[in-house]
Design a protein around this motif. Structure first.
Motif, PDB file in Angstrom:
ATOM      1  N   TRP A   1      24.380 -15.966 -17.910  1.00 23.06           N
ATOM      2  CA  TRP A   1      24.518 -15.510 -19.305  1.00 23.06           C
ATOM      3  C   TRP A   1      24.552 -13.978 -19.347  1.00 23.06           C
ATOM      4  CZ3 TRP A   1      25.592 -17.546 -23.967  1.00 23.06           C
ATOM      5  CH2 TRP A   1      25.501 -18.933 -24.137  1.00 23.06           C
TER       6      TRP A   1
ATOM      7  N   SER B   1      23.354 -12.013 -28.219  1.00 27.41           N
ATOM      8  CA  SER B   1      22.400 -13.101 -28.471  1.00 27.41           C
ATOM      9  C   SER B   1      22.110 -13.224 -29.962  1.00 27.41           C
ATOM     10  CB  SER B   1      21.100 -12.862 -27.701  1.00 27.41           C
ATOM     11  OG  SER B   1      21.297 -12.964 -26.309  1.00 27.41           O
TER      12      SER B   1
ATOM     13  N   TRP C   1      25.084 -14.769 -31.492  1.00 25.91           N
ATOM     14  CA  TRP C   1      25.133 -16.208 -31.215  1.00 25.91           C
ATOM     15  C   TRP C   1      24.250 -16.951 -32.209  1.00 25.91           C
ATOM     16  CZ3 TRP C   1      21.834 -20.183 -30.003  1.00 25.91           C
ATOM     17  CH2 TRP C   1      22.414 -21.348 -29.483  1.00 25.91           C
ATOM     18  N   CYS C   2      23.056 -16.432 -32.467  1.00 21.15           N
ATOM     19  CA  CYS C   2      22.151 -17.080 -33.420  1.00 21.15           C
ATOM     20  C   CYS C   2      22.674 -16.974 -34.854  1.00 21.15           C
ATOM     21  CB  CYS C   2      20.755 -16.458 -33.334  1.00 21.15           C
ATOM     22  SG  CYS C   2      19.851 -16.851 -31.813  1.00 21.15           S
TER      23      CYS C   2
ATOM     24  N   GLY D   1      25.701 -16.827 -35.802  1.00 17.28           N
ATOM     25  CA  GLY D   1      26.946 -17.554 -35.996  1.00 17.28           C
ATOM     26  C   GLY D   1      28.201 -16.715 -35.954  1.00 17.28           C
TER      27      GLY D   1
ATOM     28  N   SER E   1      29.447 -17.637 -32.239  1.00 13.67           N
ATOM     29  CA  SER E   1      29.291 -19.061 -31.948  1.00 13.67           C
ATOM     30  C   SER E   1      29.903 -19.846 -33.105  1.00 13.67           C
ATOM     31  CB  SER E   1      27.807 -19.423 -31.785  1.00 13.67           C
ATOM     32  OG  SER E   1      27.081 -19.100 -32.962  1.00 13.67           O
ATOM     33  N   ASN E   2      29.890 -21.150 -32.974  1.00 12.82           N
ATOM     34  CA  ASN E   2      30.529 -21.982 -33.992  1.00 12.82           C
ATOM     35  C   ASN E   2      29.612 -22.331 -35.160  1.00 12.82           C
ATOM     36  OD1 ASN E   2      32.975 -22.081 -32.574  1.00 12.82           O
ATOM     37  ND2 ASN E   2      32.193 -23.726 -31.273  1.00 12.82           N
TER      38      ASN E   2
ATOM     39  N   TYR F   1      22.149 -20.753 -35.798  1.00 12.78           N
ATOM     40  CA  TYR F   1      21.027 -21.413 -35.128  1.00 12.78           C
ATOM     41  C   TYR F   1      19.828 -21.477 -36.070  1.00 12.78           C
ATOM     42  CZ  TYR F   1      16.910 -21.745 -32.089  1.00 12.78           C
ATOM     43  OH  TYR F   1      15.707 -22.102 -31.526  1.00 12.78           O
TER      44      TYR F   1
ATOM     45  N   SER G   1      33.900 -18.720 -24.390  1.00 12.17           N
ATOM     46  CA  SER G   1      32.542 -19.245 -24.465  1.00 12.17           C
ATOM     47  C   SER G   1      31.865 -19.076 -23.123  1.00 12.17           C
ATOM     48  CB  SER G   1      32.543 -20.728 -24.853  1.00 12.17           C
ATOM     49  OG  SER G   1      33.037 -21.523 -23.787  1.00 12.17           O
TER      50      SER G   1
END
Length: 358
Positions: free
Chosen positions: A73, A173, A176-177, A179, A182-183, A186, A345
């Motif tokens: 990562w 990061s 990612w949380c 959105g 990311s899709n 979180y 991804s």
């Protein structure tokens, strides 16, 4: 947890690390995490060096796959930083949805969110400079997705205080949380917090089913916000004295590997650029940790100034913070040097990387 600034102590930490226990327990606050992130972030040790020391103990990819995947990562985030540049510091794929507040919740700064497992660790965070990864994810979920704050300000606050503050790992990061990388956003609920922190709290704003969390209004405790004033205190340094006729090896706070051209005669300079720290300040504790790590490099001189002021062509490791450096640029250490392509991804990256590792 303490973080000694001594290379032998770090090697011992690697050699005592149990990757199989890590795979089973890493999500729990008392799980078998490695506590290597401050050293990896500073380039004091590199991901390939860690993997090689595991191999030297007879630990292969099958035994250590989960740990190596987590190390990957870090490579994925750094690779994205190389490819995207400063774009990683803004919403990278699409705008964050549902933002209502700017700045950061006062309850986070005062460790008074009402989530005991978080508040107890936030209180110690300023002294330790470290948070378990699950706590970081909880913080991002509560701030961005429950509190409806944009990710940038709280991410800057976290980075400021972290000993292992890596700009790419931190920003991406958080995204990612939130959105934006990311899709989906979180979320975490109180059952999850209780499970992984060993607590049994009930009746909090997280004490509901997951599907209910996006529909709830912002909890009152998270509505009061403040703007950040992150102060950077420059270290006291001197203009380097350079010996003529020998190479000059350049280090940054991301490339502090004591084995870099180890044993070769030359000038060695840690360059801390004011222009960088004006944009991305760090707490005094983190700067002192960086200086303590640098002390492992014999003869190193610390220079707080712009690289261009040195008027030299040094030898240095490539990194996203130094594209403007002139001199001999050596390859950034990687588990898969030369792996081509951009990856949308992490798991598309991991699928190719893991085949190369085998």
């Amino acid at each position: 947890m303490d973080f000694p600034a001594n290379l032998d102590a770090v090697y011992e930490r690697i050699d005592q690390f149990d990757p199989e226990r890590y795979a089973r327990t890493r999500n729990f606050l008392n799980g078998g995490v490695s506590y290597l992130s401050p050293y990896l972030s500073r380039g004091f040790i590199t991901v390939p060096q860690v993997v090689q020391r595991l191999k030297d103990r007879g630990i292969g990819l099958e035994q250590a796959e989960k740990f190596i995947q987590e190390l990957a990562w870090r490579e994925f985030y750094t690779r994205t930083w190389f490819q995207k540049g400063d774009a990683i510091f803004n919403d990278i794929r699409h705008p964050q949805e549902g933002v209502l507040h700017s700045g950061i919740p006062v309850a986070v700064l005062e460790a008074s969110t009402g989530i005991k497992a978080l508040d107890s660790h936030f209180g110690a965070f300023f002294e330790s400079g470290y948070l378990h990864n699950h706590l970081r994810m909880y913080l991002a979920a509560i701030t961005c997705n429950v509190g409806k704050y944009h990710w940038q300000a709280p991410a800057s606050w976290l980075y400021y205080h972290l000993l292992d503050g890596d700009l790419a790992s931190n920003a991406l990061s958080w995204q990612w949380c939130a959105g934006t990388f990311s899709n989906k956003q979180y979320y975490v609920n109180q059952v999850n917090v209780n499970t992984y922190t060993g607590t049994g709290q009930r009746g909090t704003f997280l004490d509901c089913d997951y599907e209910d969390l996006p529909m709830r209004p912002v909890p009152e405790v998270l509505q009061k916000s403040t703007q950040l004033d992150l102060v950077f205190t420059p270290p006291a340094t001197k203009t380097p004295v350079l010996q003529d006729g020998v190479p000059t090896f350049i280090y940054t706070h991301y490339t502090l590997d004591p084995t870099f051209h180890e044993g070769e005669t030359g000038n060695r300079i840690l360059v801390l650029e004011p222009s960088h720290f004006a944009k991305y300040p760090m707490a005094p504790k983190t700067i002192q940790f960086i200086l303590d790590l640098a002390a492992n490099i014999p003869g190193i001189q610390v220079f707080y100034g712009e690289y261009a002021e040195l008027n030299i062509k040094g030898i240095f490791r490539d990194h996203p913070i130094n594209p403007h450096f002139h001199g001999i640029r050596e390859e950034h250490p990687s588990l898969a040097p030369g792996l081509p392509g951009e990856f949308n991804s992490f798991f598309s990256f991991w699928n190719k990387l893991s085949k190369q590792l085998r």
